[in-house]
Design an enzyme around this catalytic site. Structure first.
Site, PDB file in Angstrom:
ATOM      1  N   CYS A 117       0.847  -1.181   0.000  1.00 26.64           N
ATOM      2  CA  CYS A 117       0.000   0.000   0.000  1.00 26.64           C
ATOM      3  C   CYS A 117       0.886   1.235   0.000  1.00 26.64           C
ATOM      4  CB  CYS A 117      -0.942   0.081   1.195  1.00 26.64           C
ATOM      5  SG  CYS A 117      -2.061  -1.303   1.357  1.00 26.64           S
TER       6      CYS A 117
ATOM      7  N   ARG B 216       4.034  -0.325  -4.763  1.00 24.44           N
ATOM      8  CA  ARG B 216       3.756  -0.868  -3.426  1.00 24.44           C
ATOM      9  C   ARG B 216       2.460  -1.681  -3.384  1.00 24.44           C
ATOM     10  NH1 ARG B 216       6.787   1.484   0.406  1.00 24.44           N
ATOM     11  NH2 ARG B 216       5.316   0.775   1.982  1.00 24.44           N
TER      12      ARG B 216
ATOM     13  N   TRP C 224      -2.687  -2.810  -1.677  1.00 21.07           N
ATOM     14  CA  TRP C 224      -2.378  -4.244  -1.860  1.00 21.07           C
ATOM     15  C   TRP C 224      -3.166  -4.951  -0.781  1.00 21.07           C
ATOM     16  CZ3 TRP C 224      -0.285  -8.401   0.807  1.00 21.07           C
ATOM     17  CH2 TRP C 224       0.165  -9.470   0.021  1.00 21.07           C
TER      18      TRP C 224
ATOM     19  N   ASN D  87      -1.551   1.969   5.599  1.00 20.98           N
ATOM     20  CA  ASN D  87      -0.661   0.926   5.083  1.00 20.98           C
ATOM     21  C   ASN D  87      -0.241   0.086   6.286  1.00 20.98           C
ATOM     22  OD1 ASN D  87       1.446  -0.565   3.968  1.00 20.98           O
ATOM     23  ND2 ASN D  87       2.901   1.108   4.166  1.00 20.98           N
ATOM     24  N   GLY D  88      -0.552  -1.219   6.258  1.00 22.07           N
ATOM     25  CA  GLY D  88      -0.181  -2.080   7.380  1.00 22.07           C
ATOM     26  C   GLY D  88      -1.323  -3.018   7.737  1.00 22.07           C
TER      27      GLY D  88
ATOM     28  N   GLU E  94      17.437 -17.574  -8.552  1.00 21.85           N
ATOM     29  CA  GLU E  94      17.021 -16.212  -8.870  1.00 21.85           C
ATOM     30  C   GLU E  94      16.466 -16.134 -10.304  1.00 21.85           C
ATOM     31  OE1 GLU E  94      16.283 -13.700  -7.318  1.00 21.85           O
ATOM     32  OE2 GLU E  94      16.395 -12.053  -8.747  1.00 21.85           O
TER      33      GLU E  94
ATOM     34  N   LYS F 297      12.674 -14.886 -11.196  1.00 18.91           N
ATOM     35  CA  LYS F 297      12.362 -13.795 -12.133  1.00 18.91           C
ATOM     36  C   LYS F 297      11.287 -14.242 -13.108  1.00 18.91           C
ATOM     37  CE  LYS F 297      13.507 -11.137 -10.555  1.00 18.91           C
ATOM     38  NZ  LYS F 297      14.020 -11.094  -9.282  1.00 18.91           N
TER      39      LYS F 297
ATOM     40  N   GLU G 115       7.805 -14.709 -11.418  1.00 20.17           N
ATOM     41  CA  GLU G 115       7.222 -13.443 -10.955  1.00 20.17           C
ATOM     42  C   GLU G 115       6.528 -12.679 -12.077  1.00 20.17           C
ATOM     43  OE1 GLU G 115       9.707 -11.411  -7.360  1.00 20.17           O
ATOM     44  OE2 GLU G 115      10.809 -11.639  -9.224  1.00 20.17           O
TER      45      GLU G 115
ATOM     46  N   HIS H   9      17.409 -36.463  -7.963  1.00 22.19           N
ATOM     47  CA  HIS H   9      16.661 -36.980  -6.815  1.00 22.19           C
ATOM     48  C   HIS H   9      15.198 -36.525  -6.841  1.00 22.19           C
ATOM     49  CE1 HIS H   9      20.385 -38.523  -5.230  1.00 22.19           C
ATOM     50  NE2 HIS H   9      20.936 -37.335  -5.375  1.00 22.19           N
TER      51      HIS H   9
ATOM     52  N   LYS I 121       6.158  -4.562  -4.198  1.00 24.58           N
ATOM     53  CA  LYS I 121       7.599  -4.409  -4.076  1.00 24.58           C
ATOM     54  C   LYS I 121       8.044  -4.359  -2.626  1.00 24.58           C
ATOM     55  CE  LYS I 121      11.518  -2.786  -6.250  1.00 24.58           C
ATOM     56  NZ  LYS I 121      11.921  -4.148  -6.606  1.00 24.58           N
TER      57      LYS I 121
HETATM   58  C1  G6P Z   1       8.869  -8.792  -2.355  1.00 24.56           C
HETATM   59  C2  G6P Z   1       9.353  -8.394  -3.721  1.00 24.56           C
HETATM   60  C3  G6P Z   1      10.629  -9.166  -4.063  1.00 24.56           C
HETATM   61  C4  G6P Z   1      11.659  -8.936  -2.971  1.00 24.56           C
HETATM   62  C5  G6P Z   1      11.129  -9.327  -1.593  1.00 24.56           C
HETATM   63  C6  G6P Z   1      12.065  -8.911  -0.471  1.00 24.56           C
HETATM   64  O1  G6P Z   1       8.388 -10.091  -2.382  1.00 24.56           O
HETATM   65  O2  G6P Z   1       8.362  -8.623  -4.704  1.00 24.56           O
HETATM   66  O3  G6P Z   1      11.139  -8.699  -5.298  1.00 24.56           O
HETATM   67  O4  G6P Z   1      12.804  -9.699  -3.257  1.00 24.56           O
HETATM   68  O5  G6P Z   1       9.888  -8.661  -1.354  1.00 24.56           O
HETATM   69  O6  G6P Z   1      12.123  -7.508  -0.440  1.00 24.56           O
HETATM   70  P1  G6P Z   1      13.285  -6.668   0.209  1.00 24.56           P
HETATM   71  O7  G6P Z   1      12.883  -5.243  -0.009  1.00 24.56           O
HETATM   72  O8  G6P Z   1      13.325  -7.038   1.662  1.00 24.56           O
HETATM   73  O9  G6P Z   1      14.552  -7.017  -0.473  1.00 24.56           O
END
Ligand code: G6P
Length: 615
Positions: free
Chosen positions: A2, A27, A76, A102-103, A488, A492, A495, A511, A610
């Site tokens: 948010c 956000r 969000w 927000n929270g 990673e 990506k 996501e 395995h 994010k």
């Molecule tokens: C969210 C984002 C990810 C990020 C993760 C941790 O899930 O979508 O891209 O890696 O949070 O966020 P931070 O700000 O703690 O690295």
């Protein structure tokens, strides 16, 4: 999660609020709303809708959007589905208060029950509506003004919040408060801005005050900023200079922020190592480590806590620190660490990694480790963030604002800081030979040029992506330093393209995941030339023997893998410790182009946010 924005001053608030929301859409983006006190009739006008800020703008086109005081929100969803009713701002029963939040209010059910017993009715199912009604209830029953009602009400609230409240009869002020969720006040000439971070007001002022937990801020027309705690003790605002620029918040000609941020990496890495690596002087100086060298020299163990992409960077950090510094390292998901009973010995160091510096689980893990006596070192991108403030020392990654929800340049920045941290400790401890130290400094300083080169594979990867647009599954494999890189790469892809992808240690594939492999399964293998190269080739053979389609990331001039893989992307040769920095780029580009081919919203993928400020 948010985003909140507020404005009070001489200008029309609406355009500032809408543009601010667009900057904060990273956000959360499932609904949006705005509240303004009309200049025409002094009414409190609230407009809100399911969908994005564009949808809100569309709705507002025919409405009275006048007013020089207002608040706005992009959501969000946590409590209650994303619909028009649950969108913020929420109004109190008498319709005199509008609140954005927000929270999460954890004890909202208890408060709601009490309010229902006192005749309050609710339109939606959010915890936020309970909060605004609760504040009104306190205001009425205690016969106090809004500021005091907020102070009293928040003392009874359990949970996390950054809130802003507009009162119909007080167009001259906005009251805001925080606990656990970020809140920044922009200080202009005769005007104030409020937001979850400084990006919504960067073009209006370069002065910012970060509100601390359990502080209430009152921003008023013509009056100085007032900050008090929940017991009404005045707090002195600490004005800081905003470090971001407007151009960093724009796409700069790229179709998406993610592509811009992928392409920025050669430069962001230079920014990250600037003033820290000096090749001529043959040294790496990470001041946070140097300032606390006794702690690092005597550390019996390092625990790294993080979430998401930052957790993948942590796994590379584990390899680097164990390899170069001979200190045992454990990597933990912050969300798991905080809810078990972890053993923290005297002398343990906890490193917390977070791009945003606001991730609730990481923050809670820090608090737990701190309460057990650990020294906490933070690695973050956002100056002044909650995690930066909660840690004992740390390093910023200095890669500039990352707007695309899928992290790219922050990942390589985090790995670079971890590389510098390992080299600094190794040199202090004497666990690295002088020649290796010199060579690795040169290697790390040379990574930006190699990234520049690997970015030239963009057209090849774009072509390659077309073959896999309609794949339903992917497997990513790597060994050693390339294993976290594989995780990673898979993250990506899932996501932003919504294709199921699994990252696995290449040898472990046999395995279990090997059962998935047939001619329809694309397998991305990071097979750069390193100490486990031959072993990785054997794993590729195992995939090929089952007709899997192999896309390999290989070192320039490679022959052995090139002979057996279906498709190869070459990256420049680098020391294996820094290989993930270079191989991250083709993996990011592959995910990006597959998502673009599928037409998904690359910068704002569904269901994600994010900055995850809820647990
Ligand atoms: C969210 C984002 C990810 C990020 C993760 C941790 O899930 O979508 O891209 O890696 O949070 O966020 P931070 O700000 O703690 O690295």
């Amino acid at each position: 999660m948010c985003g909140i924005v507020g404005y009070i001053g001489p200008r029309e608030a609406y355009p500032i609020l809408i543009n601010g929301l667009k900057r904060l859409e990273y956000r959360g983006y499932d609904s949006a709303g705005v509240a303004l006190i009309s200049e025409k009739d002094a009414q409190l006008n609230i407009y809100k809708t399911r969908g994005k800020v564009d949808d809100l703008e569309h709705q507002c086109a025919s409405k009275d959007i006048s007013g020089t005081a207002g608040i706005a929100h992009t959501r969000w969803a946590t409590h209650g589905e994303p619909n028009d009713v649950n969108a913020h701002p929420h109004c109190s029963q008498s319709e005199s208060l509008a609140l954005i939040h927000n929270g999460i209010i954890e004890n909202y059910l208890v408060l709601k029950q009490l309010l229902v017993e006192n005749g309050y009715q609710f339109k939606g199912s959010t915890d936020t509506e309970v909060l605004v009604q609760w504040i009104e209830y306190i205001k009425v029953t205690h016969k106090v003004d809004l500021l005091h009602a907020v102070q009293i009400a928040l003392r009874e609230v359990v949970g996390a919040f950054a809130i802003a409240i507009l009162e119909k009869d007080r167009p001259d002020q906005i009251v805001a408060a925080r606990r656990g969720s970020p809140l920044a006040v922009g200080v202009g000439e005769g005007e104030f801005f409020l937001a979850s971070d400084a990006s919504p007001f960067v073009e209006y002022t370069n002065r910012v005050v970060y509100i601390h937990d359990d502080e209430v801020a009152v921003i008023s027309r013509e009056k100085p900023l007032k900050i008090v705690n929940l017991n009404d003790v005045a707090q002195t605002p600490e004005i800081k200079e905003i470090e971001m620029s407007l151009s960093q918040l724009e796409k700069g000609g790229y179709p998406h922020f993610m592509l811009k941020e992928i392409n920025e990496q050669p430069q962001t890495l230079v920014d990250c190592i600037r003033g820290r690596i000096n090749v001529e002087a043959n040294n790496v100086v990470l001041s946070g480590v140097i300032d606390n060298q006794e702690k690092f020299l005597n550390a019996g163990r390092i625990i790294i806590v993080a979430c998401g992409t930052s957790w993948h960077a942590a796994l590379i950090g584990e390899h680097l620190i164990e390899d170069l510094c001979r200190i045992p390292v454990e990597v933990e998901y912050a969300s798991e660490f905080r809810y078990r009973n972890p053993v923290i010995n005297p002398g343990d160091i906890v490193i917390a990694i977070s791009q945003s510096g606001e991730t609730a689980d990481t923050l809670a893990a820090i608090k737990l480790a701190k309460s057990r006596g650990a020294f906490i070192y933070g690695i973050s991108n956002v100056v002044g963030s909650s995690i930066a403030r909660a840690t004992d020392s740390g390093s910023y990654i200095h890669v500039g604002p990352e707007i695309g929800v899928a992290s790219t340049k922050a990942f390589t920045g985090q790995v670079t800081v971890l590389s510098m941290l390992a080299l600094t400790i190794a040199q202090l401890k004497g666990t690295i030979a002088p020649d290796d130290y010199t060579r690795l400094i040169g290697e790390l300083a040379g990574v930006p040029d190699k990234m520049e080169k690997v970015l030239k594979t963009d057209p090849q990867i774009q072509e390659l992506s077309k073959i896999f647009t309609y794949a339903h599954n992917f497997i990513y494999l790597g060994r050693g330093y390339n294993y976290p890189a594989a995780l990673e790469g898979a993250l990506k892809l899932k996501e932003i393209s919504y294709i199921h992808a699994e990252g696995y240690p290449a040898a472990e594939m046999k395995h279990g995941p090997i059962a998935l492999i047939d001619e329809r399964m694309p397998v991305v293998v990071i097979a750069t030339s390193d100490s486990v190269y031959e072993k990785t080739i054997s794993n590729i053979q195992e995939v090929k023997a089952r007709k899997g389609r192999v896309v390999a990331i290989v070192t320039e001039g490679d022959e052995a893998v090139t002979d057996i893989a279906d498709y190869c992307i070459e990256v420049p040769r680098t020391d294996e410790r820094f290989a993930p920095l270079v191989s991250a780029i083709p993996l990011q580009l592959l995910a990006y182009y597959i998502a673009v081919n599928k037409g998904t919203n690359v910068d704002q993928p569904r269901n994600l946010a994010k900055s995850v400020t809820v647990e």
